[in-house]
Design an enzyme around this catalytic site. Structure first.
Site, PDB file in Angstrom:
ATOM      1  N   GLY A 106       0.796  -1.227   0.000  1.00 50.57           N
ATOM      2  CA  GLY A 106       0.000   0.000   0.000  1.00 50.57           C
ATOM      3  C   GLY A 106       0.823   1.268   0.000  1.00 50.57           C
ATOM      4  O   GLY A 106       0.345   2.333   0.398  1.00 50.57           O
ATOM      5  N   HIS A 117       9.395   5.800   4.250  1.00 52.94           N
ATOM      6  CA  HIS A 117       8.852   6.573   5.375  1.00 52.94           C
ATOM      7  C   HIS A 117       8.237   5.637   6.386  1.00 52.94           C
ATOM      8  O   HIS A 117       7.671   4.604   6.040  1.00 52.94           O
ATOM      9  CB  HIS A 117       7.818   7.608   4.897  1.00 52.94           C
ATOM     10  CG  HIS A 117       6.737   7.045   4.036  1.00 52.94           C
ATOM     11  ND1 HIS A 117       6.928   6.753   2.705  1.00 52.94           N
ATOM     12  CD2 HIS A 117       5.451   6.709   4.306  1.00 52.94           C
ATOM     13  CE1 HIS A 117       5.810   6.263   2.191  1.00 52.94           C
ATOM     14  NE2 HIS A 117       4.893   6.218   3.143  1.00 52.94           N
TER      15      HIS A 117
HETATM   16  P1  AMP Z   1       2.020   5.558   2.102  1.00 49.65           P
HETATM   17  O1  AMP Z   1       0.633   5.341   1.581  1.00 49.65           O
HETATM   18  O2  AMP Z   1       2.448   4.590   3.173  1.00 49.65           O
HETATM   19  O3  AMP Z   1       3.021   5.660   0.978  1.00 49.65           O
HETATM   20  O4  AMP Z   1       1.984   6.944   2.844  1.00 49.65           O
HETATM   21  C1  AMP Z   1       2.135   8.172   2.214  1.00 49.65           C
HETATM   22  C2  AMP Z   1       1.588   9.185   3.158  1.00 49.65           C
HETATM   23  O5  AMP Z   1       2.084  10.453   2.779  1.00 49.65           O
HETATM   24  C3  AMP Z   1       0.056   9.293   3.178  1.00 49.65           C
HETATM   25  O6  AMP Z   1      -0.416   9.012   4.480  1.00 49.65           O
HETATM   26  C4  AMP Z   1      -0.209  10.741   2.759  1.00 49.65           C
HETATM   27  O7  AMP Z   1      -1.267  11.316   3.474  1.00 49.65           O
HETATM   28  C5  AMP Z   1       1.120  11.404   3.085  1.00 49.65           C
HETATM   29  N1  AMP Z   1       1.467  12.578   2.308  1.00 49.65           N
HETATM   30  C6  AMP Z   1       1.451  12.712   0.958  1.00 49.65           C
HETATM   31  N2  AMP Z   1       1.899  13.922   0.602  1.00 49.65           N
HETATM   32  C7  AMP Z   1       2.209  14.577   1.744  1.00 49.65           C
HETATM   33  C8  AMP Z   1       2.725  15.866   2.062  1.00 49.65           C
HETATM   34  N3  AMP Z   1       3.006  16.758   1.096  1.00 49.65           N
HETATM   35  N4  AMP Z   1       2.911  16.200   3.358  1.00 49.65           N
HETATM   36  C9  AMP Z   1       2.617  15.310   4.333  1.00 49.65           C
HETATM   37  N5  AMP Z   1       2.147  14.067   4.106  1.00 49.65           N
HETATM   38  C10 AMP Z   1       1.939  13.712   2.841  1.00 49.65           C
END
Ligand code: AMP
Ligand code: ZN
Length: 115
Positions: free
Chosen positions: A94, A101
């Site tokens: 996912g 991260h």
């Molecule tokens: P994942 O789905 O594990 O790759 O998580 C990516 C996360 O990044 C999601 O929870 C998004 O809400 C978050 N996200 C995407 N763009 C940003 C941003 N510019 N600043 C903070 N969070 C972000």
């Protein structure tokens, strides 16, 4: 990586209210929080995912897990009651942003298993 949103946050090209920063790591609030505390902890270096970590990244990975995540959890007051740390990896995991991260979630009870 020039088109990576988390690289841009790490380099401050895109402003974000960092809750933690050192030479190799930054942490900032998730844009769409899934819990009262929802922080993303990332290496400044572009690494695509947990699966892309190399031998040379061992110290950095240990630093994130041993030092940074517990410290942020303490600083944000979720260390005592507990928290969840998630690293979604690649398509079945996912992962939507292809820069490693760790989600740090807390401030409420977490269900298991994930959907
Ligand atoms: P994942 O789905 O594990 O790759 O998580 C990516 C996360 O990044 C999601 O929870 C998004 O809400 C978050 N996200 C995407 N763009 C940003 C941003 N510019 N600043 C903070 N969070 C972000
Ligand atoms: Zn990146």
């Amino acid at each position: 990586m020039s088109d990576c949103i988390f690289c841009k946050i790490a380099s401050k090209e895109i402003p974000s209210p960092l809750v933690y920063e050192d030479d190799t790591v930054v942490a900032f609030p998730d844009l769409e929080p899934k819990a009262p505390v929802h922080i993303l902890v990332i290496p400044k270096k572009h690494i695509e995912s947990l699966a892309a970590l190399k031998e040379e990244d061992k110290e950095l990975a240990a630093h994130i897990l041993v030092d940074v995540i517990p410290q942020i959890a303490r600083d944000l007051g979720i260390a005592e009651k507990g928290f969840r740390t998630v690293a979604n990896t690649s398509d079945d995991g996912g992962q939507t942003v292809k820069h490693l991260h760790f989600h740090l979630l807390g401030g409420r009870f977490m269900q298991w298993p994930p959907g």
